[in-house]
Design a protein around this motif. Structure first.
Motif, PDB file in Angstrom:
ATOM      1  N   ARG A 265       0.842  -1.203   0.000  1.00 21.74           N
ATOM      2  CA  ARG A 265       0.000   0.000   0.000  1.00 21.74           C
ATOM      3  C   ARG A 265       0.870   1.243   0.000  1.00 21.74           C
ATOM      4  O   ARG A 265       1.780   1.379   0.809  1.00 21.74           O
ATOM      5  N   ASP A 267       0.780   5.216   0.623  1.00 21.52           N
ATOM      6  CA  ASP A 267      -0.122   6.096   1.376  1.00 21.52           C
ATOM      7  C   ASP A 267       0.348   7.550   1.429  1.00 21.52           C
ATOM      8  O   ASP A 267      -0.179   8.355   2.188  1.00 21.52           O
ATOM      9  N   SER A 268       1.340   7.905   0.635  1.00 19.13           N
ATOM     10  CA  SER A 268       1.781   9.305   0.618  1.00 19.13           C
ATOM     11  C   SER A 268       2.630   9.518  -0.625  1.00 19.13           C
ATOM     12  O   SER A 268       2.986   8.570  -1.318  1.00 19.13           O
ATOM     13  N   GLY A 269       2.942  10.788  -0.868  1.00 17.92           N
ATOM     14  CA  GLY A 269       3.823  11.109  -1.981  1.00 17.92           C
ATOM     15  C   GLY A 269       3.094  11.117  -3.310  1.00 17.92           C
ATOM     16  O   GLY A 269       1.869  11.111  -3.373  1.00 17.92           O
ATOM     17  N   ASP A 270       3.874  11.097  -4.396  1.00 19.73           N
ATOM     18  CA  ASP A 270       3.325  11.162  -5.745  1.00 19.73           C
ATOM     19  C   ASP A 270       2.887   9.758  -6.158  1.00 19.73           C
ATOM     20  O   ASP A 270       3.697   8.928  -6.580  1.00 19.73           O
ATOM     21  N   SER A 296      -4.500   7.862   0.529  1.00 16.75           N
ATOM     22  CA  SER A 296      -3.962   9.206   0.808  1.00 16.75           C
ATOM     23  C   SER A 296      -4.838  10.286   0.181  1.00 16.75           C
ATOM     24  O   SER A 296      -4.561  10.759  -0.926  1.00 16.75           O
ATOM     25  N   THR A 320     -11.535   9.887   4.025  1.00 13.89           N
ATOM     26  CA  THR A 320     -12.050  11.205   4.361  1.00 13.89           C
ATOM     27  C   THR A 320     -12.968  11.805   3.302  1.00 13.89           C
ATOM     28  O   THR A 320     -14.092  12.208   3.596  1.00 13.89           O
TER      29      THR A 320
ATOM     30  N   ALA B 330     -13.803  17.776   6.979  1.00  9.37           N
ATOM     31  CA  ALA B 330     -13.164  16.910   7.981  1.00  9.37           C
ATOM     32  C   ALA B 330     -11.966  17.616   8.577  1.00  9.37           C
ATOM     33  O   ALA B 330     -11.294  18.400   7.904  1.00  9.37           O
ATOM     34  N   LYS B 352       7.756   8.917  12.265  1.00  9.55           N
ATOM     35  CA  LYS B 352       7.476   8.522  10.887  1.00  9.55           C
ATOM     36  C   LYS B 352       8.166   9.564  10.029  1.00  9.55           C
ATOM     37  O   LYS B 352       8.073  10.761  10.306  1.00  9.55           O
ATOM     38  N   THR B 354       8.631   9.589   6.201  1.00 13.29           N
ATOM     39  CA  THR B 354       8.465   9.732   4.760  1.00 13.29           C
ATOM     40  C   THR B 354       7.767  11.031   4.354  1.00 13.29           C
ATOM     41  O   THR B 354       7.234  11.741   5.188  1.00 13.29           O
ATOM     42  N   GLU B 355       7.791  11.350   3.053  1.00 16.56           N
ATOM     43  CA  GLU B 355       7.090  12.536   2.520  1.00 16.56           C
ATOM     44  C   GLU B 355       7.778  13.811   2.938  1.00 16.56           C
ATOM     45  O   GLU B 355       7.122  14.837   3.131  1.00 16.56           O
ATOM     46  N   LYS B 359       5.026  15.698   6.598  1.00 16.18           N
ATOM     47  CA  LYS B 359       4.127  14.716   7.205  1.00 16.18           C
ATOM     48  C   LYS B 359       4.814  13.906   8.292  1.00 16.18           C
ATOM     49  O   LYS B 359       4.313  12.884   8.725  1.00 16.18           O
TER      50      LYS B 359
END
Lengths: 483, 483
Positions: A265, A267-270, A296, A320, B330, B352, B354-355, B359
Motif C-alpha cells: 500500500r 499512502d503518501s507522496g506522488d 492518501s 475522508t 473533515a 514517521k 516519509t514525505e 508529514k
C-alpha cells in the motif's frame, strides 16, 4: 445476514423543536388530523454532477415503524414549559399511521422530482420531517460520492476507509452502508460488517512498522500471521528506498514457501510516480501477482487524474473525502407540503412561491415515470399528478418544471415505469426489503441504462425531468394566483 | 442535568479492521503488552483559520470506559476467518487499561501539538485509534466552525438548526453539542436538549403557513398557541408584500392584548435588503421590540458580509453549513506512535519520516506548555519532552517544529500552563467532567487571551507552536538517522 440491528434509533426527539410546537398548534387549531401530502426532493445534484443516488430508505422506514414517545421523552418535553398536558397526553399513544411512497433504494434520481411522498395526518407527517431528511440526505449524498469515485476507478476496486473522519459513530456506520451501495467493494469499518454484512478489509498502520526495531522485521512478523492476505504499507520511512525493497524481500521469502504477498500500500507522496516505479520493482523481482493499493486523500478527481497518468494502482482506499463528502458536504434535500385535505374534502394543492420560481415547489400528489426507449436507455423522468392515467404508447408532452414556455414531446417510449411505490402503510413496512447487495446491483444495472455523458465529472449532460400537462397546468395556476 | 445518556456506544467494533488484525499480530509477535505512547494531533487548522477548538473528549473517554467485546461481537469476528481462537478468547476479557493525557475540552489548540497522549499496552492503544479520531476530529471541527460563525455574529446570537442535514442521528446529536461549545446559544435538535441540556429553540415551517387557507390565518393561529415566543416565518409567499405586513397585523393585534410578537424569520432572498426593509416596516408600526431572525444557508462569510452591509438581523439560524462544516468537511487529525518500550526497558522514541518533513511526526512522551505574558495574552505553545522540568522564569528557547534552523527566544513569560492532564487511568475517568456550559465559558474566556488577528477569516495571524531544546534535539536525531 443483512440487517442485524437498527442503526437509527426510533426516538421521536430526533427532530427539530418546531415540529413539536407546530404539532401542538395544529391540534389547538383543529388541524392536526387533516390529510397532508409532503414531497421529499432536492434542487441540485451534488458536486455539479449529472445524477444522484437515492439511499437511506431502509433506515427511514425502520425509524417510522418504531416511533414512540417514551415516558422519559415526555417528561423532558414537559420541562420545556411549551407544551400543555393534553398534548403531552396525546403523545403517549402517538404512532406514525401515514403512508410512504418511495422510489427504490439505489435508484438514480434527479432534481425536483419527489423521491418520497409522505401522506397522512398533518401532525404526523410534520414530526417525521427531520429524521427522514437527515437519513436520506446523508446516505444519498455518500452513495452518490461513492458512485462517482467508483466510476472513475473503472475496473479497479475501491475500499471505503473513512471511519476515523466520519461524523460520529452512526455517521460512520451509515456512510459505510451508502458507500457500499454506491459501488465500494468493502469497508474498513468492522461494525458495518457486523450490522450490514458488508465485506471488511484492511492492511496495517505505520505504527505496526514503527513498533518494531526495523521495517523488515515488522513486515516479516506481519506476513507470518497473515500469509494469505497481507498488504504491506511501504511508506513509513522511504517508499522506494526502504519500503518496496523490504516488501520485495518478504515477498520472495514467501514465494519460496509457496505463499504469496497479496499487496503493498502506497499512502503518501506522488502516487502516479510511486505506483509506476513500485510496479517495476515488483515485476522485476517476479512478484507480478502482488497488487498495489493506493490511499492518501483520494477522491474522484485524483483517481481520474491518476488513471490519465498511467498510475499502476490495482485498488484504491478512499476515506475522508468519501465519508465527509468533499466538495459538497450536504445534499440539500427538502420536505415540502404539496397538498392538504380537510375532513371529507378533496385534496387541495399547495405550493411555496417566494424567491421567484427557483425555490418554488410542485403541487399535488404526484407520480414519477421513468421513460425509456427501445434500447433500454433512460430518456427522461416525467412527473404527473397521480390521479392521471397517462397513455405512453402515443408519446407524451413534457414541460420544463421552471421555464414554463419550454416543452418537449417524448415519443417512441418503450417503457414507462412508475417510480414511487408504497413502502409503508398502517404502521408497517410494506415490502420485503432488498438485500444490500441487491440494492447495489440494482444501481449498477441502472447505470447501464444512463447515457455515459451524465457521469462526466465536468459539465455533465443534463438529464430531463419534465412535468406532465395536468401537473404543469396546476403548477401554473398556483404560481400565478394571489395566495 | 448534563449527560443523561451516552451518545457513543462503547462497541469495540467501532474500529477499522486493521486495528484488530494488528492486535492479533502484535500478540503473535510477543509485542502486544509493550508499552506504547500515541499522540493525537492535526497538521493544519481547518478553513484556513488561525485556531482550532478541541472538543469531543467526554464521548472519547466514556467510550474507553465502557469498552468490552460482547459475545455477539466475538461471534461476528470468528466468521471473518482471520482470527484464531486464542486471540478471540483474549478479547472476551479485554479492557482498556491505558492512560489518557488530554488538553481540556473547549481549549483553543494549534497544529502539530499533541491534543491527546494515549499510553498503555500497544494492542489496547491501537484498537482505540479509530473511535478516538472519529469523536475528536468531528466535534473539534464543528466546535471550530461554530466559534468562527459566532465570532462573526458578534453580539448577535446564533442558533444551530442543522439536524436535517447532519450526518446521521448521532452525527446530529454530537454536532449540536460541539456547536454549543463553540458559542451557539441554542439548538433546534430536541434530543440534544434532552441528552445534553442544551437550550432548544424553534420557529415554524413553511408548511404551517401553507396548511391554512391564507397566511394571516396561519399567523393568527400560531400566536394564539404561543403568545410569548412566536417567531413568524414571513417568506412563504412574498416577504415584503405579504409576510411582513401580515406579521405586523398580528403583532399589532397582540399588542392590543398586552402581548408581544417575539420575532419574524427571513429564510430566503437578499437578507441584507430584506432585513433592513423589514426593520423599517416593523418600526414604523411601532413593533420595535419584534426581533428579526435570519436563516438560509448562512456561514461565517455570509454573516460577515451581512454585517458590513448593515443588515438588521438580531439573531442567526445556521444549519447545513455548520453541522456539515462547509469548506472543510473533515479535520484531519491523526494518531501516531511516538514512543515504545519493551518489557523493563526505557522508552524508545519513534517518528514517521516519509514525505519529507511535512508529514513527519514528533517523537517521545511530550507535554504542551501554554506561555502567556503579563497581560494574560497567549504568546506561544511550547512542546517539550515530559521528562524535562523547564524553568520559565528565565525565558525558554523554542524551535520551529519543521524548519529546524528557525528558533526564537520566549521571555517575560508570566505563566506557563501544562495543557495535558491525566483524564483516564486504571479503567476510569479521572476528573469530574465540567458541565457543557463550563466548557463553553472556558472557550470564551480563552478567546479573550488570544490576539484578535488570529480570528480573522482571511489570512489570520499564525500562532506559534515551538519545540523545546530537548525535543528539538531528539527530533533532529531521528530525522537524520537511518532507520
Amino acid at each position: 445476514v443483512e440487517v442485524k440491528k437498527m442503526s437509527v434509533p426510533s426516538s421521536p426527539l430526533f427532530t427539530d423543536l418546531y415540529q413539536l410546537t407546530m404539532m401542538q398548534a395544529y391540534k389547538k387549531s383543529g388541524m392536526n388530523r387533516c390529510g397532508a401530502c409532503f414531497d421529499l426532493f432536492f434542487r441540485e445534484n451534488p458536486f455539479n454532477g449529472g445524477y444522484t443516488v437515492f439511499a437511506g430508505l431502509l433506515e427511514a422506514v425502520q425509524f417510522l415503524q418504531g416511533l414512540r414517545f417514551s415516558e422519559e421523552d415526555i417528561a423532558y418535553l414537559k420541562t420545556l414549559g411549551l407544551f400543555q398536558d393534553d398534548f403531552l397526553k396525546y403523545l403517549e399513544t402517538f404512532k406514525f399511521t401515514g403512508e410512504i411512497y418511495s422510489v427504490r433504494e439505489g435508484s438514480i434520481v434527479f432534481p425536483l422530482e419527489p423521491l418520497l411522498r409522505v401522506q397522512g395526518p398533518l401532525d404526523e407527517c410534520q414530526l417525521v420531517e427531520t429524521a427522514l431528511l437527515n437519513t436520506i440526505n446523508f446516505q444519498s449524498l455518500i452513495a452518490t460520492k461513492s458512485a462517482r469515485i467508483c466510476h472513475e476507478a473503472g475496473e479497479d476496486n475501491v475500499i471505503e476507509f473513512g471511519l476515523r473522519r466520519a461524523q460520529g459513530h452512526d455517521g460512520g456506520l451509515t456512510a459505510s452502508r451508502a458507500a457500499y451501495i454506491g459501488g465500494c467493494v468493502a469497508t474498513s469499518n468492522v461494525e458495518a460488517g457486523k450490522v450490514y454484512g458488508i465485506p471488511v478489509r484492511g492492511t496495517h498502520a505505520h505504527s505496526w512498522v514503527m513498533a518494531f526495531p526495523d521495517e523488515l522485521t515488522a513486515f516479516r512478523n506481519f506476513v507470518k500471521v497473515y500469509p494469505k492476505n497481507s498488504v504491506l504499507l511501504v511508506d513509513t520511512y522511504d517508499t522506494l528506498k526502504s519500503g518496496v525493497p523490504n516488501a520485495v524481500k518478504v515477498g520472495l521469502e514467501m514465494k519460496e514457501c509457496g505463499e504469496k504477498l497479496a499487496g503493498i500500500r502506497l499512502d503518501s507522496g506522488d502516487l502516479a510516480y510511486l505506483s509506476i516505479e513500485s510496479r517495476k520493482i515488483l515485476d522485476e523481482a517476479g512478484l507480478n501477482d502482488t497488487k498495489i493499493i493506493c490511499s492518501s486523500d483520494l477522491d474522484e478527481y485524483i483517481i481520474h487524474d491518476l488513471k490519465i497518468q498511467g498510475a499502476r494502482a490495482d485498488m484504491y482506499g478512499v476515506g475522508t473525502n468519501l465519508v465527509s463528502s468533499k466538495g459538497d458536504s450536504a445534499l440539500s434535500g427538502v420536505y415540502k407540503l404539496s397538498a392538504i385535505h380537510y375532513e371529507n374534502s378533496p385534496w387541495e394543492m399547495k405550493i411555496k412561491k417566494t424567491e421567484g420560481l427557483k425555490k418554488s415547489t410542485l403541487p399535488g400528489t404526484k407520480q414519477v415515470w421513468r421513460l425509456k426507449n427501445k434500447n433500454n436507455e433512460m430518456i427522461a423522468d416525467w412527473v404527473e399528478l397521480d390521479t392521471e392515467n397517462p397513455d405512453f404508447s402515443k408519446g407524451v408532452l413534457g414541460y420544463h418544471p421552471v421555464l414554463e414556455y419550454e416543452k418537449k414531446y417524448y415519443h417512441e417510449i418503450t417503457s414507462a415505469e412508475p417510480m414511487l411505490e408504497c413502502v409503508f402503510k398502517e404502521g408497517k413496512i410494506q415490502t420485503e426489503f432488498p438485500k444490500l447487495t441487491e440494492i447495489r446491483d440494482y444501481l449498477k444495472a441502472q447505470f447501464k441504462t444512463l447515457h455515459p455523458t451524465m457521469r462526466r465529472l465536468l459539465n455533465p449532460h443534463i438529464y430531463k425531468v419534465s412535468l406532465g400537462p395536468r401537473l404543469h397546468e396546476e403548477t401554473h395556476r398556483l404560481r400565478t394566483s394571489n395566495v
